[in-house]
Design an enzyme around this catalytic site. Structure first.
Site, PDB file in Angstrom:
ATOM      1  N   GLU A 126       0.877  -1.174   0.000  1.00  0.00           N
ATOM      2  CA  GLU A 126       0.000   0.000   0.000  1.00  0.00           C
ATOM      3  C   GLU A 126       0.909   1.217   0.000  1.00  0.00           C
ATOM      4  O   GLU A 126       1.752   1.367   0.888  1.00  0.00           O
ATOM      5  CB  GLU A 126      -0.895   0.001   1.231  1.00  0.00           C
ATOM      6  CG  GLU A 126      -1.841   1.174   1.276  1.00  0.00           C
ATOM      7  CD  GLU A 126      -2.439   1.368   2.647  1.00  0.00           C
ATOM      8  OE1 GLU A 126      -2.514   2.529   3.098  1.00  0.00           O
ATOM      9  OE2 GLU A 126      -2.819   0.368   3.285  1.00  0.00           O
ATOM     10  N   CYS A 142      -3.167   7.226   5.237  1.00  0.00           N
ATOM     11  CA  CYS A 142      -3.130   6.910   3.809  1.00  0.00           C
ATOM     12  C   CYS A 142      -4.419   7.319   3.116  1.00  0.00           C
ATOM     13  O   CYS A 142      -4.468   7.404   1.888  1.00  0.00           O
ATOM     14  CB  CYS A 142      -2.857   5.425   3.603  1.00  0.00           C
ATOM     15  SG  CYS A 142      -3.679   4.351   4.782  1.00  0.00           S
TER      16      CYS A 142
END
Length: 526
Positions: free
Chosen positions: A263, A300
């Site tokens: 990620e 994120c």
């Protein structure tokens, strides 16, 4: 108490490599103790033990593996306040945030215990033989098995939920894969404490010691060698695009390439539809700033981009957001390096000739990040690709479009994202419906009238997305589906019943759910 130790297959060791030292980002103080880094011999021992443990661990009864996950959760809770206090000093994050993150970490482990007991993650399928068919049909049975030992890299921004016993580790252990974890150097004390909780659970359950190891490293060498080690069969990573791509490159150049589930980078566009903006610009602005500045913007799913049609209502949104942002105090960022990168990125966008600085929050000392809001035009956004770059921190860019058609065109040119949020009222539905097919191609999660900073750990959650949000858009790092990353299917053809895995035998002795001849899921015998 912390001893500055890592764990190699159940053994606590003081590393003899370069030491890792945490820094309190709120004060700049260097924290004790020092944590000795792993050596090549330590890495070899961890990987060898993981490989040796693999077959025994993956063949444990479901209840035993589930109970092990639950024991880890309980051990983390039993650490008590020492865990929260150490995490606070290493990250600068406030107590409520870390207590919530501990709850999420424990909840993930317990959810995966349920997933293991349920058994559906194995995707059991049975196509019984049909000797009367011409040509005769063979007997085929399928299940998912774990890939092998998994390397997990702790993340900087979630010292618990995406770290030593976070979602990557929990899902890998649930799948039956031993884990070699590399602690993030920003929070070694937190990592040691959680590592001790996992190691205790391994010992108390009588499992092979190689089911879990924890390594420290002050640089990159151990991480590089961990991914390159032939005994590692998959990698979990949460961090920068640069870091994720580096690991992906190493994994792909191995004699046996392996998957890296990384990620990486996302700016999480927020789309303000015209009628919603007319109806509640100030309310949306207040919620937006709250999301933007949560945890110093170090999520994120931070809303780093706002897209809207130019209008008086957008003016009101920007004015309200500016007023809200101006009241925000600077918050500690996770590391000096992250703070320096944030400051550099904010200075660059502030100096951009086609960008206007709308507002900044209060400045702060040490490694505190000053929140910032900018705006630009649709033309500038289209012409300058650097305006799409992620700024990791509490900074966001508002883009003014001349029409919804121009906004749709810009969406289609965005990179892959973790999330996109639409703010709508009923009058916006027809136009919003035109955006959804575009967003489905661009993001992992589409949400309405909210912001991405809030990831529910459940069965329908997707925390992933097209590149560069992740390295593999078919997966998620949050939710029960995260277990699928560490599995592969195996088919058994005409295998004698006594040799089949118990869950695939004809009388289904474990009474597990399996699909029969493509029909609805069934517990029938066949």
């Amino acid at each position: 108490m912390m001893q500055g130790e890592m764990f190699i297959a159940g053994e606590a060791r003081h590393g003899t490599g370069a030491p890792v030292r945490a820094v309190n980002p709120a004060t700049g103080e260097t924290l004790e103790p020092a944590f000795g880094g792993a050596t090549a011999a330590d890495l070899d021992a961890a990987c060898a033990a993981a490989e040796a443990a693999f077959d025994t661990y993956r063949n444990l009864p479901a209840d035993a593996r589930a109970a092990f996950l639950e024991a880890i959760a309980l051990n983390i809770l039993d650490l008590g306040d020492i865990l929260i206090e150490r995490a606070m000093t290493e990250t600068g994050l406030p107590r409520p945030r870390l207590e919530g993150e501990r709850g999420r970490t424990v909840g993930q482990l317990r959810m995966f215990a349920q997933v293991v007991r349920d058994g559906r993650y194995q995707d059991l399928r049975v196509d019984p033989a049909d000797p009367a068919r011409v040509p005769p049909r063979v007997d085929l049975r399928l299940r998912n098995i774990p890939l092998g030992p998994v390397a997990v890299f702790g993340s900087s921004n979630f010292p618990l939920a995406f770290s030593v016993a976070g979602g990557d580790t929990a899902s890998a252990l649930a799948a039956g894969a031993p884990v070699v974890a590399k602690a993030h150097p920003a929070h070694p004390g937190t990592s040691e404490l959680v590592g001790s909780a996992v190691t205790k659970a391994v010992k108390d359950a009588g499992l092979p010691a190689g089911v879990f190891s924890l390594l420290f490293d002050a640089g990159y060498e151990i991480g590089v060698d961990l991914v390159a080690d032939p005994r590692i069969k998959a990698v979990g990573f949460t961090g920068s695009r640069r870091g994720g791509l580096a690991l992906l490159d190493i994994a792909q150049r191995r004699p046996e390439p392996i998957p890296v589930y990384a990620e990486m980078s996302s700016i999480n566009p927020v789309i303000l539809m015209p009628h919603a903006l007319d109806a509640r610009p100030e309310a949306i602005a207040k919620a937006f700033v709250g999301s933007l500045t949560l945890g110093a913007g170090q999520f994120c799913t931070n809303p780093g981009l706002v897209l809207a049609v130019d209008s008086p209502a957008l003016d009101r949104f920007v004015q309200a957001a500016a007023a809200e942002l101006a009241q925000m105090q600077a918050q500690p960022m996770l590391t000096p390096g992250i703070h320096a990168a944030y400051e550099t990125a904010v200075a660059a966008i502030a100096d951009h000739g086609d960008v206007r600085t709308v507002a900044k929050g209060a400045a702060g000392e040490f490694h505190r990040g000053q929140a910032a809001l900018f705006e630009t035009t649709a033309d500038a956004f289209s012409q300058h690709k650097e305006l799409q770059d992620e700024i990791f921190g509490a900074a966001s860019l508002v883009v003014r479009f001349p029409s919804l058609e121009a906004l749709r065109d810009a969406l289609g040119k965005l990179e892959g994202q973790l999330t996109a949020a639409l703010h709508v009222v009923e009058a916006d539905h027809d136009e919003a419906a035109k955006l959804i097919p575009i967003l489905e191609r661009k993001v992992g999660r589409i949400l309405f009238d909210g912001f991405g900073t809030g990831v529910e750990v459940g069965h329908a959650m997707v925390h992933g997305g097209p590149f560069p949000a992740t390295s593999d858009s078919r997966t998620t790092s949050v939710g029960s589906l995260a277990i699928a990353r560490w599995l592969r299917p195996v088919s058994y053809q005409d295998m004698p019943d006594g040799l089949l895995p118990a869950e695939l035998r004809r009388d289904n002795p474990l009474n597990v759910e399996r699909a029969l001849l493509g029909a609805a899921p069934s517990r029938q015998s066949a």
